[in-house]
Design an enzyme around this catalytic site. Sequence first.
Site, PDB file in Angstrom:
ATOM      1  N   CYS A   1       3.806  47.288   0.577  1.00  0.00           N
ATOM      2  CA  CYS A   1       4.011  48.567   1.278  1.00  0.00           C
ATOM      3  C   CYS A   1       4.229  49.720   0.295  1.00  0.00           C
ATOM      4  CB  CYS A   1       5.240  48.497   2.184  1.00  0.00           C
ATOM      5  SG  CYS A   1       5.432  46.970   3.075  1.00  0.00           S
ATOM      6  N   ASP A   2       4.991  49.483  -0.769  1.00  0.00           N
ATOM      7  CA  ASP A   2       5.480  50.590  -1.591  1.00  0.00           C
ATOM      8  C   ASP A   2       4.971  50.614  -3.035  1.00  0.00           C
ATOM      9  OD1 ASP A   2       7.002  51.367   0.583  1.00  0.00           O
ATOM     10  OD2 ASP A   2       8.716  50.133  -0.014  1.00  0.00           O
TER      11      ASP A   2
ATOM     12  N   CYS B   1       9.373  45.506  -0.259  1.00  0.00           N
ATOM     13  CA  CYS B   1       7.981  45.187   0.089  1.00  0.00           C
ATOM     14  C   CYS B   1       7.035  45.800  -0.940  1.00  0.00           C
ATOM     15  CB  CYS B   1       7.659  45.703   1.485  1.00  0.00           C
ATOM     16  SG  CYS B   1       5.945  45.406   1.953  1.00  0.00           S
TER      17      CYS B   1
END
Length: 330
Positions: A140-141, A137
Amino acid sequence: MAEPRAFDIAIVGAGPAGLTAALYAGRNREHAVLLENKGPGGQLLNTELVEDYPGIKSILGVDLALAMTDQALSFGTEMVSADVSRIHVGAHHEPKVIETTQGTFTAPAVILTAGGNPRKLEVPGEVEFAGRGVSYCAVCDGAFFKGVHLAVVGGGDAAVEEAVFLTRYASKVTIIHRRERFRAQQLLLDTARRNEKIAWVTNAVVEGIDGDESVQRLALRDVVSGARSTLDVGGVFIFVGFIPNTGLVDTHIDHDAAGYYITDAMTMMTSVPGIFAAGDVRSQLTRQITTAVGDATTATIAAAKWVEEWKRGLDETSDELVHDVVSGAV
Ligand code: NAP
Protein backbone atom coordinates in the site's frame (compact mmCIF):
# COMPACT_ATOMS: atom_id res chain seq x y z
CA MET A 1 -36.67 -3.02 11.26
CA ALA A 2 -36.03 -5.58 8.50
CA GLU A 3 -36.60 -9.26 9.26
CA PRO A 4 -33.44 -11.33 9.82
CA ARG A 5 -32.29 -13.12 6.68
CA ALA A 6 -32.01 -16.88 7.23
CA PHE A 7 -29.20 -18.98 5.71
CA ASP A 8 -27.77 -22.42 6.45
CA ILE A 9 -24.14 -21.30 6.53
CA ALA A 10 -22.77 -17.84 7.23
CA ILE A 11 -19.14 -17.21 6.30
CA VAL A 12 -17.54 -14.27 8.09
CA GLY A 13 -14.63 -12.68 6.20
CA ALA A 14 -13.66 -12.94 2.53
CA GLY A 15 -9.95 -13.62 2.46
CA PRO A 16 -8.69 -16.78 0.74
CA ALA A 17 -10.35 -18.95 3.42
CA GLY A 18 -13.73 -17.21 3.21
CA LEU A 19 -13.69 -17.17 -0.57
CA THR A 20 -12.88 -20.88 -0.65
CA ALA A 21 -15.73 -21.56 1.78
CA ALA A 22 -18.04 -19.54 -0.50
CA LEU A 23 -16.83 -21.52 -3.52
CA TYR A 24 -17.43 -24.92 -1.92
CA ALA A 25 -20.75 -23.84 -0.40
CA GLY A 26 -21.90 -22.58 -3.79
CA ARG A 27 -20.81 -25.69 -5.70
CA ASN A 28 -22.57 -27.89 -3.12
CA ARG A 29 -25.72 -25.78 -3.47
CA GLU A 30 -25.69 -24.77 0.18
CA HIS A 31 -27.77 -21.76 1.16
CA ALA A 32 -24.80 -19.67 2.24
CA VAL A 33 -23.91 -16.04 2.68
CA LEU A 34 -20.46 -14.49 2.71
CA LEU A 35 -20.16 -11.40 4.92
CA GLU A 36 -17.25 -9.08 4.24
CA ASN A 37 -16.60 -5.54 5.39
CA LYS A 38 -13.56 -4.36 3.41
CA GLY A 39 -13.89 -5.87 -0.04
CA PRO A 40 -12.82 -9.45 -0.78
CA GLY A 41 -9.20 -10.57 -0.78
CA GLY A 42 -8.03 -10.22 2.81
CA GLN A 43 -4.27 -10.32 3.16
CA LEU A 44 -3.92 -10.94 -0.59
CA LEU A 45 -4.61 -7.25 -1.04
CA ASN A 46 -1.54 -6.46 1.09
CA THR A 47 0.66 -8.87 -0.82
CA GLU A 48 2.46 -7.88 -3.96
CA LEU A 49 3.40 -11.19 -5.53
CA VAL A 50 2.18 -14.66 -4.66
CA GLU A 51 4.67 -17.30 -5.74
CA ASP A 52 3.74 -20.19 -3.47
CA TYR A 53 0.26 -21.08 -4.68
CA PRO A 54 0.42 -24.39 -6.55
CA GLY A 55 -0.25 -24.21 -10.26
CA ILE A 56 0.37 -20.48 -10.50
CA LYS A 57 4.04 -19.63 -10.71
CA SER A 58 3.63 -15.95 -9.97
CA ILE A 59 0.58 -13.72 -9.63
CA LEU A 60 -0.15 -10.32 -8.12
CA GLY A 61 -1.98 -10.66 -4.80
CA VAL A 62 -4.75 -8.40 -6.05
CA ASP A 63 -5.19 -10.49 -9.21
CA LEU A 64 -5.45 -13.72 -7.22
CA ALA A 65 -8.03 -11.99 -4.96
CA LEU A 66 -10.09 -10.97 -7.99
CA ALA A 67 -9.87 -14.44 -9.55
CA MET A 68 -10.85 -16.16 -6.27
CA THR A 69 -13.79 -13.79 -5.78
CA ASP A 70 -15.03 -14.22 -9.32
CA GLN A 71 -14.86 -18.00 -9.08
CA ALA A 72 -16.35 -18.15 -5.56
CA LEU A 73 -19.40 -16.05 -6.40
CA SER A 74 -20.03 -17.69 -9.78
CA PHE A 75 -21.52 -20.74 -8.02
CA GLY A 76 -24.25 -18.82 -6.27
CA THR A 77 -23.06 -17.89 -2.79
CA GLU A 78 -24.32 -14.42 -2.00
CA MET A 79 -21.75 -11.89 -0.80
CA VAL A 80 -23.00 -9.05 1.39
CA SER A 81 -20.83 -6.06 2.13
CA ALA A 82 -21.42 -5.73 5.86
CA ASP A 83 -19.48 -5.23 9.05
CA VAL A 84 -20.26 -8.03 11.52
CA SER A 85 -20.56 -6.64 15.03
CA ARG A 86 -21.68 -9.69 17.04
CA ILE A 87 -22.47 -13.36 16.63
CA HIS A 88 -24.89 -14.71 19.23
CA VAL A 89 -24.86 -18.39 20.06
CA GLY A 90 -28.15 -19.47 21.59
CA ALA A 91 -29.53 -22.87 22.47
CA HIS A 92 -28.56 -25.80 20.27
CA HIS A 93 -31.89 -25.87 18.44
CA GLU A 94 -31.60 -22.17 17.52
CA PRO A 95 -29.57 -20.81 14.63
CA LYS A 96 -26.74 -18.42 15.43
CA VAL A 97 -27.70 -14.76 15.07
CA ILE A 98 -25.25 -12.50 13.27
CA GLU A 99 -25.64 -8.76 13.70
CA THR A 100 -24.20 -6.60 10.96
CA THR A 101 -24.36 -3.11 9.57
CA GLN A 102 -26.64 -4.51 6.86
CA GLY A 103 -29.13 -6.06 9.27
CA THR A 104 -29.37 -9.40 11.02
CA PHE A 105 -28.58 -12.78 9.51
CA THR A 106 -29.23 -16.21 10.99
CA ALA A 107 -27.55 -19.54 10.26
CA PRO A 108 -27.09 -22.74 12.24
CA ALA A 109 -23.48 -22.99 11.05
CA VAL A 110 -20.98 -20.15 11.00
CA ILE A 111 -17.53 -20.39 9.43
CA LEU A 112 -15.18 -17.82 10.92
CA THR A 113 -12.64 -16.69 8.34
CA ALA A 114 -12.12 -13.14 9.57
CA GLY A 115 -8.30 -13.17 9.56
CA GLY A 116 -6.57 -10.65 11.76
CA ASN A 117 -4.99 -7.25 12.08
CA PRO A 118 -1.32 -6.32 12.26
CA ARG A 119 0.13 -6.44 15.76
CA LYS A 120 1.40 -3.07 16.93
CA LEU A 121 4.84 -2.48 18.40
CA GLU A 122 3.29 -0.31 21.11
CA VAL A 123 6.19 2.10 21.39
CA PRO A 124 6.10 5.91 21.70
CA GLY A 125 5.59 7.56 18.31
CA GLU A 126 3.90 4.58 16.64
CA VAL A 127 0.40 6.01 16.84
CA GLU A 128 1.51 9.65 16.33
CA PHE A 129 3.39 8.83 13.10
CA ALA A 130 0.88 6.32 11.68
CA GLY A 131 0.42 7.33 8.04
CA ARG A 132 3.39 9.74 8.35
CA GLY A 133 6.15 7.18 8.05
CA VAL A 134 4.76 4.32 10.14
CA SER A 135 3.13 1.66 7.99
CA TYR A 136 1.94 -1.95 8.22
CA CYS A 137 1.54 -2.52 4.46
CA ALA A 138 4.44 -2.38 2.02
CA VAL A 139 2.27 -2.86 -1.06
CA CYS A 140 0.00 0.00 0.00
CA ASP A 141 2.65 2.52 1.05
CA GLY A 142 6.03 1.43 -0.34
CA ALA A 143 5.87 3.69 -3.40
CA PHE A 144 5.73 6.79 -1.17
CA PHE A 145 9.31 6.12 -0.05
CA LYS A 146 11.38 6.42 -3.24
CA GLY A 147 15.06 6.90 -2.44
CA VAL A 148 14.43 6.81 1.33
CA HIS A 149 16.22 4.70 3.96
CA LEU A 150 13.51 2.52 5.54
CA ALA A 151 13.41 0.24 8.55
CA VAL A 152 11.45 -3.00 8.69
CA VAL A 153 10.74 -4.44 12.12
CA GLY A 154 10.21 -8.19 12.59
CA GLY A 155 11.80 -11.53 11.85
CA GLY A 156 8.99 -13.57 10.27
CA ASP A 157 8.03 -14.27 6.66
CA ALA A 158 6.16 -11.00 6.32
CA ALA A 159 9.05 -8.81 7.52
CA VAL A 160 11.65 -10.46 5.29
CA GLU A 161 9.40 -10.71 2.22
CA GLU A 162 8.19 -7.13 2.51
CA ALA A 163 11.72 -5.83 3.13
CA VAL A 164 12.74 -7.29 -0.22
CA PHE A 165 9.70 -5.70 -1.85
CA LEU A 166 10.53 -2.30 -0.34
CA THR A 167 14.01 -2.31 -1.91
CA ARG A 168 12.28 -1.45 -5.19
CA TYR A 169 11.69 2.01 -3.83
CA ALA A 170 13.97 2.56 -0.85
CA SER A 171 17.65 3.51 -1.06
CA LYS A 172 18.27 1.04 1.77
CA VAL A 173 16.14 -1.19 4.00
CA THR A 174 17.35 -2.08 7.49
CA ILE A 175 15.66 -5.11 9.00
CA ILE A 176 15.53 -4.86 12.80
CA HIS A 177 14.86 -8.10 14.64
CA ARG A 178 14.80 -8.73 18.36
CA ARG A 179 16.68 -12.04 18.14
CA GLU A 180 19.64 -13.44 16.23
CA ARG A 181 17.56 -16.21 14.67
CA PHE A 182 14.79 -15.49 12.20
CA ARG A 183 11.58 -17.45 11.95
CA ALA A 184 11.18 -16.54 8.26
CA GLN A 185 11.51 -19.33 5.70
CA GLN A 186 15.08 -20.01 4.54
CA LEU A 187 14.20 -19.26 0.92
CA LEU A 188 12.99 -15.79 1.83
CA LEU A 189 16.04 -15.19 4.02
CA ASP A 190 18.39 -16.28 1.23
CA THR A 191 16.72 -13.89 -1.20
CA ALA A 192 16.98 -11.04 1.28
CA ARG A 193 20.62 -11.81 2.11
CA ARG A 194 21.50 -11.60 -1.58
CA ASN A 195 19.94 -8.15 -1.81
CA GLU A 196 22.61 -5.50 -1.44
CA LYS A 197 20.12 -2.85 -0.35
CA ILE A 198 19.24 -4.79 2.80
CA ALA A 199 21.08 -4.29 6.09
CA TRP A 200 20.48 -6.31 9.24
CA VAL A 201 20.30 -5.27 12.87
CA THR A 202 19.65 -8.23 15.15
CA ASN A 203 19.20 -8.54 18.91
CA ALA A 204 17.71 -5.06 18.88
CA VAL A 205 14.34 -3.63 19.78
CA VAL A 206 12.76 -0.37 18.73
CA GLU A 207 12.04 1.71 21.81
CA GLY A 208 10.61 4.77 20.10
CA ILE A 209 9.81 6.43 16.77
CA ASP A 210 10.63 10.10 16.38
CA GLY A 211 10.54 12.88 13.80
CA ASP A 212 8.77 16.14 13.02
CA GLU A 213 6.31 16.16 10.10
CA SER A 214 7.18 12.55 9.42
CA VAL A 215 9.41 9.81 10.80
CA GLN A 216 13.10 10.71 10.99
CA ARG A 217 14.69 8.30 13.43
CA LEU A 218 14.23 5.23 15.59
CA ALA A 219 15.52 4.74 19.10
CA LEU A 220 17.05 1.26 19.38
CA ARG A 221 18.27 -0.85 22.29
CA ASP A 222 20.64 -3.76 21.91
CA VAL A 223 19.05 -6.53 24.00
CA VAL A 224 22.43 -8.21 24.65
CA SER A 225 24.59 -5.27 25.68
CA GLY A 226 21.80 -2.88 26.66
CA ALA A 227 23.45 -0.16 24.52
CA ARG A 228 21.12 2.46 23.10
CA SER A 229 21.48 4.02 19.64
CA THR A 230 19.48 5.86 17.01
CA LEU A 231 18.90 4.92 13.39
CA ASP A 232 18.03 7.65 10.89
CA VAL A 233 15.23 6.46 8.62
CA GLY A 234 12.46 8.12 6.63
CA GLY A 235 9.90 5.44 7.44
CA VAL A 236 9.33 2.26 9.38
CA PHE A 237 7.32 -0.77 8.28
CA ILE A 238 6.17 -2.95 11.15
CA PHE A 239 5.60 -6.68 10.60
CA VAL A 240 5.55 -8.22 14.05
CA GLY A 241 2.71 -10.66 13.52
CA PHE A 242 -1.05 -10.72 13.59
CA ILE A 243 -3.77 -10.45 16.17
CA PRO A 244 -6.54 -12.82 15.13
CA ASN A 245 -9.97 -11.32 14.69
CA THR A 246 -11.65 -13.48 17.28
CA GLY A 247 -13.79 -11.09 19.29
CA LEU A 248 -17.08 -11.48 17.43
CA VAL A 249 -18.73 -14.43 19.14
CA ASP A 250 -20.62 -13.83 22.39
CA THR A 251 -19.52 -17.05 24.04
CA HIS A 252 -16.20 -18.65 24.97
CA ILE A 253 -14.42 -20.53 22.18
CA ASP A 254 -11.32 -22.51 23.10
CA HIS A 255 -8.16 -20.78 21.86
CA ASP A 256 -4.40 -21.02 22.22
CA ALA A 257 -2.18 -18.65 24.20
CA ALA A 258 -2.00 -16.20 21.29
CA GLY A 259 -5.79 -16.13 20.89
CA TYR A 260 -6.10 -18.34 17.78
CA TYR A 261 -9.09 -20.70 17.73
CA ILE A 262 -8.40 -24.34 18.42
CA THR A 263 -10.34 -26.55 16.03
CA ASP A 264 -10.92 -30.23 15.54
CA ALA A 265 -8.39 -31.27 12.88
CA MET A 266 -10.91 -33.46 11.07
CA THR A 267 -13.73 -30.91 10.77
CA MET A 268 -12.35 -27.44 11.64
CA MET A 269 -15.16 -27.17 14.20
CA THR A 270 -14.32 -25.08 17.25
CA SER A 271 -15.32 -25.96 20.80
CA VAL A 272 -18.74 -24.41 20.04
CA PRO A 273 -20.96 -26.77 18.02
CA GLY A 274 -21.77 -25.27 14.63
CA ILE A 275 -18.94 -22.72 14.72
CA PHE A 276 -16.08 -23.56 12.41
CA ALA A 277 -12.83 -21.66 11.85
CA ALA A 278 -10.41 -21.51 8.93
CA GLY A 279 -7.43 -19.46 7.80
CA ASP A 280 -5.59 -16.95 9.93
CA VAL A 281 -8.01 -17.15 12.89
CA ARG A 282 -7.17 -20.83 13.43
CA SER A 283 -4.38 -22.16 15.65
CA GLN A 284 -1.87 -23.97 13.46
CA LEU A 285 1.80 -24.28 12.58
CA THR A 286 1.82 -21.86 9.67
CA ARG A 287 -0.53 -19.47 7.95
CA GLN A 288 -0.29 -19.73 4.20
CA ILE A 289 -2.81 -19.18 1.42
CA THR A 290 -2.61 -22.91 0.78
CA THR A 291 -3.40 -23.80 4.40
CA ALA A 292 -6.26 -21.28 4.48
CA VAL A 293 -7.95 -22.74 1.41
CA GLY A 294 -7.44 -26.29 2.68
CA ASP A 295 -8.92 -25.49 6.10
CA ALA A 296 -11.86 -23.74 4.49
CA THR A 297 -12.62 -26.66 2.19
CA THR A 298 -12.77 -29.00 5.18
CA ALA A 299 -14.76 -26.51 7.25
CA THR A 300 -17.38 -26.02 4.55
CA ILE A 301 -17.96 -29.69 3.89
CA ALA A 302 -18.11 -30.37 7.63
CA ALA A 303 -20.43 -27.41 8.21
CA ALA A 304 -22.81 -28.64 5.50
CA LYS A 305 -22.95 -32.09 7.10
CA TRP A 306 -23.42 -30.52 10.51
CA VAL A 307 -26.35 -28.43 9.26
CA GLU A 308 -27.92 -31.52 7.71
CA GLU A 309 -27.82 -33.29 11.06
CA TRP A 310 -28.94 -30.16 12.91
CA LYS A 311 -31.96 -29.96 10.66
CA ARG A 312 -32.81 -33.55 11.44
CA GLY A 313 -33.53 -32.21 14.86
CA LEU A 314 -30.76 -33.68 16.92
CA ASP A 315 -31.08 -32.39 20.44
CA GLU A 316 -28.37 -30.85 22.61
CA THR A 317 -27.27 -34.20 24.00
CA SER A 318 -26.33 -35.44 20.57
CA ASP A 319 -23.47 -33.07 19.81
CA GLU A 320 -21.11 -35.96 20.11
CA LEU A 321 -23.08 -37.91 17.54
CA VAL A 322 -23.06 -34.91 15.22
CA HIS A 323 -19.32 -34.75 15.58
CA ASP A 324 -19.04 -38.46 14.83
CA VAL A 325 -21.22 -38.09 11.76
CA VAL A 326 -19.23 -35.13 10.49
CA SER A 327 -15.93 -36.88 11.07
CA GLY A 328 -17.18 -39.99 9.32
CA ALA A 329 -17.03 -42.15 12.44
CA VAL A 330 -20.62 -43.34 11.95
P1 NAP B 1 5.11 -14.11 12.61
O1 NAP B 1 5.52 -15.29 11.83
O2 NAP B 1 4.32 -14.28 13.85
O3 NAP B 1 6.44 -13.29 12.94
C1 NAP B 1 6.38 -12.14 13.74
C2 NAP B 1 7.79 -11.64 13.96
O4 NAP B 1 7.72 -10.43 14.69
C3 NAP B 1 8.66 -12.61 14.75
O5 NAP B 1 9.94 -12.63 14.19
C4 NAP B 1 8.67 -12.01 16.14
O6 NAP B 1 9.87 -12.21 16.82
C5 NAP B 1 8.54 -10.54 15.85
N1 NAP B 1 7.85 -9.83 16.93
C6 NAP B 1 6.66 -10.12 17.52
N2 NAP B 1 6.36 -9.20 18.45
C7 NAP B 1 7.37 -8.32 18.46
C8 NAP B 1 7.65 -7.14 19.20
N3 NAP B 1 6.79 -6.69 20.11
N4 NAP B 1 8.79 -6.48 18.95
C9 NAP B 1 9.65 -6.92 18.02
N5 NAP B 1 9.45 -8.02 17.26
C10 NAP B 1 8.33 -8.70 17.50
O7 NAP B 1 4.25 -13.06 11.73
P2 NAP B 1 4.25 -12.74 10.15
O8 NAP B 1 5.61 -12.63 9.60
O9 NAP B 1 3.31 -11.59 10.03
O10 NAP B 1 3.57 -14.01 9.53
C11 NAP B 1 2.24 -14.42 9.96
C12 NAP B 1 1.92 -15.75 9.30
O11 NAP B 1 1.75 -15.53 7.89
C13 NAP B 1 3.02 -16.79 9.45
O12 NAP B 1 2.46 -18.06 9.63
C14 NAP B 1 3.76 -16.72 8.13
O13 NAP B 1 4.38 -17.94 7.79
C15 NAP B 1 2.64 -16.35 7.17
N6 NAP B 1 3.20 -15.62 6.01
C16 NAP B 1 3.67 -16.34 4.98
C17 NAP B 1 4.24 -15.71 3.88
C18 NAP B 1 4.77 -16.54 2.74
O14 NAP B 1 4.72 -17.76 2.81
N7 NAP B 1 5.28 -15.98 1.68
C19 NAP B 1 4.31 -14.32 3.84
C20 NAP B 1 3.84 -13.59 4.93
C21 NAP B 1 3.29 -14.25 6.02
P3 NAP B 1 10.30 -13.65 17.41
O15 NAP B 1 10.72 -14.45 16.23
O16 NAP B 1 11.40 -13.31 18.35
O17 NAP B 1 9.09 -14.18 18.10
